[in-house]
Design an enzyme around this catalytic site. Structure first.
Site, PDB file in Angstrom:
ATOM      1  N   TRP A 363       0.743  -1.157  -0.004  1.00  0.00           N
ATOM      2  CA  TRP A 363      -0.054   0.085   0.174  1.00  0.00           C
ATOM      3  C   TRP A 363       0.986   1.330  -0.190  1.00  0.00           C
ATOM      4  CZ3 TRP A 363      -0.161   3.885   3.713  1.00  0.00           C
ATOM      5  CH2 TRP A 363      -1.228   4.946   3.526  1.00  0.00           C
ATOM      6  N   HIS A 364       1.923   1.288   0.695  1.00  0.00           N
ATOM      7  CA  HIS A 364       2.739   2.284   0.798  1.00  0.00           C
ATOM      8  C   HIS A 364       3.507   2.876  -0.708  1.00  0.00           C
ATOM      9  CE1 HIS A 364       2.824   1.530   5.023  1.00  0.00           C
ATOM     10  NE2 HIS A 364       3.059   2.675   5.198  1.00  0.00           N
ATOM     11  N   GLY A 365       3.606   1.879  -1.805  1.00  0.00           N
ATOM     12  CA  GLY A 365       4.254   2.374  -2.798  1.00  0.00           C
ATOM     13  C   GLY A 365       4.313   1.332  -3.795  1.00  0.00           C
TER      14      GLY A 365
END
Length: 535
Positions: A363-365
């Site tokens: 989700w972070h990147g």
């Protein structure tokens, strides 16, 4: 007559020249207000402070008329998002309309007991939101990975990533899933739902605000009290100091230099940069959360706490109970529990925990570095639970102190497991472990991580410590000072807040002005975006 004609002619010429100069100024203002991908509208910019001051004056003027107040907030929120993502604000509006219609269909299906339709609606919502994430955020990663592991030779350009897309898609999913579970009823006012999803304080980098927490406040049409205003101003001040005075200074003057060229620095300096980045990330991200919560308070709306002194955690599990709370609880409620949670066999429970953290990392990147970071944290949580099972400690229960701090209290206070010395050791050990995992979060590639570990293990050179402290004295003081203040007892750290909130409004205004002047003096020449804006 000629003299009169000449007078009016000269007057007309001067008036025309004045209009031309005004038109130039108008053009400049239009350029400033127009979308520029290199100049997003951030909380720590002078333009935002100016526009927000004008907005708050208008907000105060129309606060008694609900429709005008909501219209003003929605328009400002859409402009705020436009300044960050341009015409992608149309995507945000599209999600608003889609959620609203799906919500009405979900409510009708719930009232009729049609479970099959409800599941189809959840699937449609998840497909739309995850599809957007996959297209805008992960499409290039998927194509590049296929090219690396197959004979395909495909090259694609990076797509414009709508700012905060991960945050508002999570809010969208939680709304529909909560409807499916019967925890809330559908919003029947499109205006209210647009207000919820576009509300600008948490729009770009959280907290992840859920409809069941925020929608009742929207319907109640609250008015900010004196206490809420004082608290909001304090949080804005705290957020500005965390972001500009600490995080940006540490980043620009030390951390970025080491992470960009780890081989040029000793292992000691690489380790200090890792600790520095951990403090930087906390101050950057919690600073945004503080400002978002503070700005919302000025308008009468309250969000839940997003950080609760995470560096006081004594193990990886407690860390995630304190760090980015709105995300960790979202992952728990909408991924971990649907996977089976702990209502299954122990191996399956461990898998659910691990898989949830991997998804959280992704989700972070769009980078395998984030996936690796998530997998490491998943492994830490699993290992911690295994160790606790093999070596059980005396039962403890979480207790909330008067200052709002969560502490673990042993059933048997005389137990050595909960002595201050053991708690202090666990806290420091957990911080070191968490900081080392953030090396994977910050480093551009595994090659850079490998170089940093090589320097730490084989080229440490503790002898450079005195020279390092002398050369980077301000950096050291900021890192150590920020950490010590962070882990200090809440009774100490809450005192400045109590004094500020009890002070007269004029004193609060003077302190706010002084902090803004300090921020202007110490900030870097280029505005440094918040780290989590890219997520």
């Amino acid at each position: 007559m000629e003299a009169l004609t000449e007078f009016f002619s000269g007057l007309a010429s001067r008036f025309t020249a004045m209009l031309e100069s005004v038109s130039i100024d108008v053009d400049k203002i239009a350029d400033i207000l127009r979308y520029d991908p290199t100049q997003p509208l951030l909380f720590n910019t002078g333009l935002f402070m100016l526009l927000f001051a004008v907005f708050m004056v208008l907000f105060w003027m129309v606060r008694g008329v609900r429709v005008l107040k909501m219209t003003l907030v929605i328009l400002f929120s859409l402009y705020f998002y436009y300044k960050s993502s341009g015409l992608c604000c149309l995507i945000l509006l599209g999600v608003c309309v889609s959620d609203y219609l799906l919500g009405l269909l979900m409510q009708r299906a719930s009232d009729r007991g049609n479970v099959g339709v409800k599941r189809l609606i959840v699937a449609a919502n998840v497909l739309v939101n995850v599809g957007m994430l996959a297209y805008f955020k992960y499409f290039k990663l998927i194509i590049d990975t296929l090219s690396d592991f197959t004979t395909l030779d495909i090259s694609v350009e990076s797509l414009l990533l709508p700012a905060g897309i991960s945050f508002f898609t999570f809010r969208s999913i939680s709304y529909i899933v909560d409807l499916y579970r019967g925890e809330i009823r559908a919003c029947r006012n499109l205006f209210n739902y647009i207000f919820f999803l576009t509300f600008f304080p948490p729009l770009l980098a959280g907290p992840v605000v859920r409809a069941k927490q925020f929608m009742p406040q929207i319907e109640a049409n609250p008015v900010a009290t004196k206490a809420m205003t004082s608290e909001g101003i304090y949080l804005i001040i705290l957020g500005l100091i965390k972001k500009v005075v600490i995080a940006d200074f540490i980043s620009g003057n030390f951390v970025d230099r080491v992470f960009d060229n780890p081989s040029l620095y000793s292992g000691f300096e690489n380790l200090m940069a890792t600790f520095g980045f951990t403090v930087q990330l906390y101050c950057d991200f919690s600073g945004y959360s503080d400002m978002a919560i503070g700005i919302a308070l000025l308008m009468g709306y309250r969000f839940l706490e997003n950080f609760n002194a995470p560096f006081k955690a004594q193990n990886p599990t407690e860390f995630w109970h304190r760090w980015h709370i709105s995300l960790s609880t979202w992952l728990r409620d909408y991924i971990y529990i649907p996977l089976g949670g702990n209502r299954c066999s122990r191996p399956r429970m461990y898998f659910n925990q691990f898989a949830t953290m991997v998804i959280g990392g992704l989700w972070h990147g769009a980078s395998w570095m984030y996936v690796i970071w998530g997998a490491i944290h998943g492994g830490l949580l699993v290992v911690h639970k295994m160790v606790r099972r093999l070596f059980p400690v005396p039962a403890a229960r979480p207790v909330v102190t008067e200052a709002g701090e969560v502490v673990m209290v042993a059933s048997d206070p005389s137990s050595s497991w909960f002595s201050p010395l053991v708690r202090g050791f666990n806290m420091i050990l957990t911080f070191v472990i968490i900081a080392l995992t953030f090396m994977f979060f910050r480093a551009p590639s595994m090659a850079d991580v490998g170089m940093m570990w090589h320097q730490i293990l084989f080229d440490f050179h503790l002898s450079v410590a005195p020279q390092f402290i002398e050369s980077y004295l301000t950096i050291v003081l900021l890192i150590v000072g920020a950490y010590l203040i962070h882990v200090a007892p809440s009774a100490i750290t809450s005192r400045p807040r109590q004094l500020f909130e009890a002070a007269p409004s004029i004193v609060q205004a003077i302190i706010l002005a002084a902090v803004i002047i300090l921020v202007i003096q110490v900030r870097q020449s280029d505005i440094v975006p918040f780290i989590y804006l890219q997520y």
